[in-house]
Design a protein around this motif. Sequence first.
Motif, PDB file in Angstrom:
ATOM      1  N   LEU A  31      45.434  71.744 -11.041  1.00 31.84           N
ATOM      2  CA  LEU A  31      45.024  70.925 -12.520  1.00 31.84           C
ATOM      3  C   LEU A  31      43.786  70.275 -12.392  1.00 31.84           C
ATOM      4  O   LEU A  31      42.209  70.423 -13.015  1.00 31.84           O
ATOM      5  N   LEU A  32      44.034  69.408 -11.417  1.00 35.79           N
ATOM      6  CA  LEU A  32      43.491  68.169 -10.585  1.00 35.79           C
ATOM      7  C   LEU A  32      42.500  67.870 -10.772  1.00 35.79           C
ATOM      8  O   LEU A  32      41.354  68.137 -10.454  1.00 35.79           O
ATOM      9  N   GLY A  33      42.143  69.633  -9.240  1.00 38.63           N
ATOM     10  CA  GLY A  33      41.170  69.733  -8.469  1.00 38.63           C
ATOM     11  C   GLY A  33      40.218  70.607  -9.069  1.00 38.63           C
ATOM     12  O   GLY A  33      39.470  70.544  -9.392  1.00 38.63           O
ATOM     13  N   GLY A  34      40.593  71.557 -10.587  1.00 40.28           N
ATOM     14  CA  GLY A  34      39.795  72.225 -11.346  1.00 40.28           C
ATOM     15  C   GLY A  34      38.928  71.085 -11.822  1.00 40.28           C
ATOM     16  O   GLY A  34      37.820  71.450 -12.271  1.00 40.28           O
ATOM     17  N   TYR A  35      39.768  69.975 -13.080  1.00 40.22           N
ATOM     18  CA  TYR A  35      39.118  69.327 -13.423  1.00 40.22           C
ATOM     19  C   TYR A  35      38.168  68.470 -12.927  1.00 40.22           C
ATOM     20  O   TYR A  35      36.928  68.535 -13.507  1.00 40.22           O
ATOM     21  N   LEU A  36      38.333  68.455 -11.857  1.00 42.25           N
ATOM     22  CA  LEU A  36      36.876  67.496 -10.663  1.00 42.25           C
ATOM     23  C   LEU A  36      35.852  68.394 -10.009  1.00 42.25           C
ATOM     24  O   LEU A  36      34.891  67.596 -10.422  1.00 42.25           O
ATOM     25  N   ILE A  37      36.587  69.598 -10.073  1.00 42.90           N
ATOM     26  CA  ILE A  37      35.354  70.614 -10.016  1.00 42.90           C
ATOM     27  C   ILE A  37      34.272  71.193 -10.975  1.00 42.90           C
ATOM     28  O   ILE A  37      33.339  70.540 -10.667  1.00 42.90           O
ATOM     29  N   ALA A  38      34.631  70.506 -12.480  1.00 40.00           N
ATOM     30  CA  ALA A  38      33.688  70.905 -12.997  1.00 40.00           C
ATOM     31  C   ALA A  38      32.697  69.497 -13.461  1.00 40.00           C
ATOM     32  O   ALA A  38      31.910  69.785 -14.282  1.00 40.00           O
ATOM     33  N   ASP A  39      33.369  68.652 -12.695  1.00 36.99           N
ATOM     34  CA  ASP A  39      32.577  67.012 -13.448  1.00 36.99           C
ATOM     35  C   ASP A  39      31.200  67.361 -11.927  1.00 36.99           C
ATOM     36  O   ASP A  39      30.806  66.785 -11.757  1.00 36.99           O
ATOM     37  N   SER A  40      31.330  67.775 -10.654  1.00 39.41           N
ATOM     38  CA  SER A  40      30.665  68.245  -9.725  1.00 39.41           C
ATOM     39  C   SER A  40      29.622  69.311 -10.226  1.00 39.41           C
ATOM     40  O   SER A  40      29.272  69.442 -11.213  1.00 39.41           O
ATOM     41  N   LEU A  41      28.272  69.387  -9.039  1.00 37.73           N
ATOM     42  CA  LEU A  41      27.921  70.471  -8.667  1.00 37.73           C
ATOM     43  C   LEU A  41      27.391  72.337  -8.986  1.00 37.73           C
ATOM     44  O   LEU A  41      27.375  72.890  -9.612  1.00 37.73           O
ATOM     45  N   LEU A  42      29.103  72.106  -9.034  1.00 39.76           N
ATOM     46  CA  LEU A  42      29.763  73.546  -9.546  1.00 39.76           C
ATOM     47  C   LEU A  42      29.997  74.124 -10.561  1.00 39.76           C
ATOM     48  O   LEU A  42      29.967  75.249 -11.011  1.00 39.76           O
ATOM     49  N   ALA A  43      30.174  72.733 -11.941  1.00 39.15           N
ATOM     50  CA  ALA A  43      30.101  73.601 -13.587  1.00 39.15           C
ATOM     51  C   ALA A  43      29.436  73.913 -13.270  1.00 39.15           C
ATOM     52  O   ALA A  43      29.623  74.823 -14.223  1.00 39.15           O
ATOM     53  N   PRO A  44      28.140  74.432 -13.185  1.00 41.65           N
ATOM     54  CA  PRO A  44      27.060  75.257 -14.142  1.00 41.65           C
ATOM     55  C   PRO A  44      27.734  76.906 -14.162  1.00 41.65           C
ATOM     56  O   PRO A  44      28.045  77.980 -14.408  1.00 41.65           O
ATOM     57  N   VAL A  45      28.308  77.149 -12.549  1.00 34.96           N
ATOM     58  CA  VAL A  45      29.055  78.307 -11.394  1.00 34.96           C
ATOM     59  C   VAL A  45      29.942  78.744 -12.138  1.00 34.96           C
ATOM     60  O   VAL A  45      30.505  80.207 -13.420  1.00 34.96           O
ATOM     61  N   ILE A  46      31.152  77.784 -12.745  1.00 35.17           N
ATOM     62  CA  ILE A  46      32.482  77.921 -13.281  1.00 35.17           C
ATOM     63  C   ILE A  46      31.749  77.891 -15.141  1.00 35.17           C
ATOM     64  O   ILE A  46      32.357  79.130 -15.531  1.00 35.17           O
TER      65      ILE A  46
END
Length: 51
Positions: A31-46
């Motif tokens: 869950l924490l990893g998903g939250y951190l990825i959502a604020d990264s450069l991968l956010a548009p992909v997600i």
Amino acid sequence: MDVPLWFALAAVGYLGIKLIRPPLWLVLVLLLGGYLIADSLLAPVIDTAIK
């Protein structure tokens, strides 16, 4: 239908705990990893994958 990312992560975490019974630390790390990825450069992909 637009679902907030935090709600989707919480629902997946809850269902994962109830159905699969993984260790709690593993669920929290995912869950924490998903939250951190959502604020990264991968956010548009997600965002496109969820919609």
